[in-house]
Structures are given as C-alpha cells and as structure tokens.
Scaffold this active site. Structure first.
Site, PDB file in Angstrom:
ATOM      1  N   ARG A  61      24.796  50.581  36.154  1.00 15.04           N
ATOM      2  CA  ARG A  61      25.335  49.576  35.015  1.00 15.04           C
ATOM      3  C   ARG A  61      25.721  50.270  33.817  1.00 15.04           C
ATOM      4  O   ARG A  61      26.578  49.849  33.009  1.00 15.04           O
ATOM      5  CB  ARG A  61      24.668  48.518  35.110  1.00 15.04           C
ATOM      6  CG  ARG A  61      24.980  47.563  34.191  1.00 15.04           C
ATOM      7  CD  ARG A  61      24.528  46.074  34.546  1.00 15.04           C
ATOM      8  NE  ARG A  61      22.946  46.073  35.049  1.00 15.04           N
ATOM      9  CZ  ARG A  61      21.925  46.177  34.163  1.00 15.04           C
ATOM     10  NH1 ARG A  61      21.955  46.274  32.803  1.00 15.04           N
ATOM     11  NH2 ARG A  61      20.693  45.999  34.793  1.00 15.04           N
ATOM     12  N   TYR A 114      47.465  36.600  25.709  1.00 14.83           N
ATOM     13  CA  TYR A 114      47.192  36.667  26.911  1.00 14.83           C
ATOM     14  C   TYR A 114      46.401  35.357  27.116  1.00 14.83           C
ATOM     15  O   TYR A 114      45.559  35.236  26.251  1.00 14.83           O
ATOM     16  CB  TYR A 114      46.590  37.905  27.385  1.00 14.83           C
ATOM     17  CG  TYR A 114      46.096  37.691  29.012  1.00 14.83           C
ATOM     18  CD1 TYR A 114      47.114  37.864  29.783  1.00 14.83           C
ATOM     19  CD2 TYR A 114      44.938  37.616  29.471  1.00 14.83           C
ATOM     20  CE1 TYR A 114      46.909  37.727  31.373  1.00 14.83           C
ATOM     21  CE2 TYR A 114      44.532  37.520  30.607  1.00 14.83           C
ATOM     22  CZ  TYR A 114      45.502  37.592  31.574  1.00 14.83           C
ATOM     23  OH  TYR A 114      45.300  37.626  32.914  1.00 14.83           O
ATOM     24  N   ASP A 186      45.347  44.726  21.546  1.00 17.02           N
ATOM     25  CA  ASP A 186      45.743  44.691  22.896  1.00 17.02           C
ATOM     26  C   ASP A 186      46.757  45.469  23.209  1.00 17.02           C
ATOM     27  O   ASP A 186      47.986  44.880  22.941  1.00 17.02           O
ATOM     28  CB  ASP A 186      45.641  43.258  23.652  1.00 17.02           C
ATOM     29  CG  ASP A 186      45.894  43.439  25.010  1.00 17.02           C
ATOM     30  OD1 ASP A 186      46.387  43.972  25.502  1.00 17.02           O
ATOM     31  OD2 ASP A 186      45.323  42.342  25.843  1.00 17.02           O
ATOM     32  N   LYS A 211      47.073  47.030  34.633  1.00 19.52           N
ATOM     33  CA  LYS A 211      48.586  47.036  34.635  1.00 19.52           C
ATOM     34  C   LYS A 211      49.119  48.488  34.590  1.00 19.52           C
ATOM     35  O   LYS A 211      49.163  49.030  35.626  1.00 19.52           O
ATOM     36  CB  LYS A 211      49.217  46.297  33.603  1.00 19.52           C
ATOM     37  CG  LYS A 211      48.055  44.980  33.055  1.00 19.52           C
ATOM     38  CD  LYS A 211      48.789  43.995  34.172  1.00 19.52           C
ATOM     39  CE  LYS A 211      47.489  42.694  34.166  1.00 19.52           C
ATOM     40  NZ  LYS A 211      47.430  42.068  33.064  1.00 19.52           N
TER      41      LYS A 211
HETATM   42  C1  LIG Z   1      46.413  41.260  32.258  1.00 22.02           C
HETATM   43  C2  LIG Z   1      46.338  41.174  31.178  1.00 22.02           C
HETATM   44  C3  LIG Z   1      44.686  40.883  30.375  1.00 22.02           C
HETATM   45  C4  LIG Z   1      43.737  40.667  31.466  1.00 22.02           C
HETATM   46  O1  LIG Z   1      43.590  41.860  32.023  1.00 22.02           O
HETATM   47  P1  LIG Z   1      42.506  41.758  33.539  1.00 22.02           P
HETATM   48  O2  LIG Z   1      42.604  43.193  33.896  1.00 22.02           O
HETATM   49  O3  LIG Z   1      43.682  40.899  34.265  1.00 22.02           O
HETATM   50  O4  LIG Z   1      41.438  41.071  33.193  1.00 22.02           O
HETATM   51  C5  LIG Z   1      44.633  41.053  29.150  1.00 22.02           C
HETATM   52  N1  LIG Z   1      45.603  41.399  27.992  1.00 22.02           N
HETATM   53  C6  LIG Z   1      46.821  41.495  28.565  1.00 22.02           C
HETATM   54  C7  LIG Z   1      48.086  41.754  27.589  1.00 22.02           C
HETATM   55  C8  LIG Z   1      47.070  41.236  30.115  1.00 22.02           C
HETATM   56  O5  LIG Z   1      48.323  41.545  30.370  1.00 22.02           O
END
Ligand SMILES: *Cc1c(COP(=O)(O)O)cnc(C)c1O
Length: 403
Positions: A61, A114, A186, A211
């Site tokens: 962990r 998001y 982000d 992504k």
């Molecule tokens: C998909 C996404 C998230 C969340 O990510 P997960 O891997 O699905 O938890 C956060 N910010 C943005 C801009 C995203 O596209």
C-alpha cells in the site's frame, strides 16, 4: 541522462526516463512486483523500513518498485521532482485535496470541472467544513477577487470539458505564488506533451492516467506531480486513505507511456483535421477546439499549449429541439467512432453530453456547465483521419435526413 548536462526530449524520456543512471537490472522491460509485503534482514532494518519516509519496499500500500519506475518517468515528463500514482484520477484528486486543505480553509476553483472533481468541491469538501468559491475560468481576475485571508488552494483544469475552455496558467500561478497559495492543475486533457503547467509556475500537476497517459482504454489510474516535499505529504494521506495503484496497472501504464508522444502527435493531427473539416460543414453550427482561429482564447492557447490536443466538441445546427435530435441521431449513426465515455485511447469515442446528463441535470444546470443540447464531444483516436472524416460525413448526412 536527463540532467542539466543532457536534458532529454519527451520522445527519448518515455523510452529511458524510468530508470536511474545506477540501475543494475539488465532486463529491459520492468518487472511486476506483486509482493504485498517485503522482508527485513535484521530487526534494525525492519525498524528503519517502518519509519523511513516514502519508500517502495515495505508494504505494497506504501508503494512498489514497478510503481516507482513509472512515477520517475511521470515526474520527468511534467518536469517535477516527484510523482505519486493512485488507483484512479479521482483517487489522485480526492487524496490531493484532502492533503491540501483543512476545515475552515478556502479553495478557489472553476465552475467547470470534471464531474467527480466538481462533486468533491461542491458536496464532499463543504460537508467537511471547507469553503469553496467557483469562478469563470476565462476570467483570471475573478480567481484573484475570490481569494480570501483563509484561501489555501486554487484548482484549475485546462482545457476543460466539454467546450475546451482555457484557464490562464501563468496569470493564476503568479498571483497564487505572491500570496503563498498552492496551485493544482488537472492536466488530463492536454497531456504533458501539449502542456506543462510547471513551466507556468503551477505547483501540483494532476492527471487521470486512464486517458492519454495509459492510452489504450485498458487501465484506471491517476497521478499527481510536484515537489518532493509536497508529494511526500500527499503520500502520507494516500497510505491512510488506501488510494494506491496496483503493480500490474503501473506496469501497463509504463508500457503505454513509451508511445505517449507519438500517440498524442497523431491525435493532435487527427483532431485538427476533423475540426477544420467540421468547421466548414453546413450541418455543424460551432466547433470548439483550441487550435482553431475561431477559438475565443486562441492567443492563450498559443502561449501555453504546444497543440490543441485530441478532444474537440461540436454543436449541430438547428434550434434547441432540432439540435438535440440531430446530435443524438449523429452519434447513433457513427460506424467507426464508438459511443462511450472517456478519452485518450487509441479509438475515437463520442459522447452526446445532453442525453447523458438529461436524467441528472436540469436545463439551467446544463447551461451553466456549458452543455448545449446539440453538443457532441469527439475524443479522437489513432485511426486514419480520412476514415474518421468519411464516418463523420455519413453520420451527419444520416442525422440530417432523419431529423
Ligand atoms: C477522467 C477524468 C478524471 C477522473 O479520472 P479517473 O481515472 O476516471 O478517476 C479527472 N479529470 C479529468 C479531466 C478527467 O477527464
């Protein structure tokens, strides 16, 4: 390698940047350390393992060597000292927020984030006594005006979903620095290939690695990059909250990262070709894409992004009712592009936001989130651009004849 004497381009970094100069493992592919726990040779060593700062050979962990390799590369890609992987992008976001703010303190963030981040900022954190102000991301002065004596954190996301609206990273970072406020960006939509928030003074850079970083629609992970000290503090929360990444996911992510610059370059080209084509199509009223001259923040895009990225959104022509149906029919008529959430994978994905959020948002909330009834998000993949344009053309014609 990749030091001041020999800085590496991202294309070389993704091939070599996960190993240290003194790596003595001759295996070229990383090993997957599935062990949940690690033994000590002496009781002195055991006590040291339990009490040392962040480490990757104690209990899984806390980290593992596969994860450590992947984190080393991610930190270098974002030009930060350190990186920490998580079970998901939301694991990264929630853990980072919990580590950065206390009850009675204040966050300034955007009105468009998001959905999961928006929920943390408008529901979870306020329920725990954290104050949050949301401002129009296009208005840098609004961030400044919203800060208070107790503001500790500014959260930004650029480009943001679904209209590819931008936040001025250097304006926000410069102000925040002068006030001792931490900044968190982000960077999921841009990827470190198209935008490096560190270069504009942002403290913490976060991704949904699900992504572009992973890039193959086969893993869920998140990452935050920052100074050694900041990431160490977030790690203390991660080991308590249990938002750690699995060793196998870290391996897959490292494998995906080897081709990140090539994939993103292709996605940039494909998205621009599709955006330019759709801008001239009579069935399309608007195209939102940062690399088009029609983008209202084109100058800012030039200043802080290398390219527009792989995501664009379009609004189909027609009044509200007609546009909604046209968009719904268009998505249904696509043959190559898949109808699915997410982005950044090898395949093109489309989402009709209004029909997706119809059940949970009322029309006013949708408008505030920038979701027009006729809006379709296209997250472009690695297909041949002409094949994508042919598919889109036939779907637009099909939608027109049925609407
Ligand atoms: C998909 C996404 C998230 C969340 O990510 P997960 O891997 O699905 O938890 C956060 N910010 C943005 C801009 C995203 O596209």
């Amino acid at each position: 390698m990749d030091n001041q004497d020999f800085p590496l381009d991202p294309q070389s970094l993704v091939i070599h940047g996960d190993v240290d100069g003194d790596n003595d493992d001759t295996a070229l592919a990383p090993a997957i350390y599935l062990a949940s726990t690690y033994g000590a040779r002496t009781s002195v060593e055991f006590a040291e393992m339990a009490n040392q700062p962040r480490h990757s050979r104690y209990y899984a962990r806390y980290g593992n060597p596969t994860q450590e390799r992947c984190e080393r590369l991610l930190a270098r890609l974002e030009n930060k000292e350190s990186a920490l992987l998580f079970s998901s992008g939301m694991g990264a976001m929630s853990t980072t927020l919990f580590a950065s703010i206390r009850a009675g303190e204040h966050i300034v963030a955007q009105s468009t984030h998001y959905m999961g981040t928006a929920k943390l900022l408008t529901k979870v954190l306020p329920s725990m006594g954290v104050e949050v102000s949301l401002v129009d991301q296009r208005d840098s002065a609004a961030f400044i005006a919203a800060t208070r004596e107790n503001t500790r954190l500014i959260v930004v996301e650029t480009p943001s979903n679904p209209t590819l609206t931008l936040t001025d990273l250097s304006a926000i970072a410069e102000f925040a620095r002068s006030r001792g406020i931490t900044t968190l960006a982000d960077n999921t939509f841009a990827s470190p290939i198209n935008q490096r928030p560190h270069e504009f003074g942002i403290d913490l850079v976060l991704h949904s690695a699900t992504k572009y970083l992973g890039g193959h629609s086969d893993l869920i992970a998140g990452v935050v990059c920052g100074s050694e000290e900041a990431v160490e503090k977030i790690w203390e929360y991660a080991i308590t909250l249990g938002t750690n990444v699995s060793p196998f996911t870290a391996f897959l992510l490292l494998r995906g990262l080897r081709t990140l610059p090539m994939r993103v370059a292709r996605q940039n080209e494909n998205a621009l070709a599709v955006a330019q084509f759709l801008e001239k199509h009579p069935a399309v009223a608007r195209v939102h894409y940062p690399e088009l001259d029609s983008h209202p923040q084109r100058e800012l895009a030039r200043r802080q992004m290398n390219h527009g990225g792989g995501v664009l959104s379009i609004e189909l022509a027609g009044d509200a009712g007609h546009g909604f149906d046209a968009a719904k029919n268009f998505v249904a008529a696509l043959k190559l592009a898949k109808h699915a959430v997410s982005l950044g994978g090898v395949e093109t994905l489309v989402v009709h936001a209004a029909s997706m959020w119809e059940a949970s948002l009322n029309p006013a909330e949708m408008e505030r989130a920038g979701i027009s009834p006729a809006l379709v998000r296209i997250a472009v993949g690695l297909e041949n651009a002409q094949d994508l344009i042919r598919d889109i053309t036939q779907a637009l014609e099909d939608a027109e004849t049925r609407a």
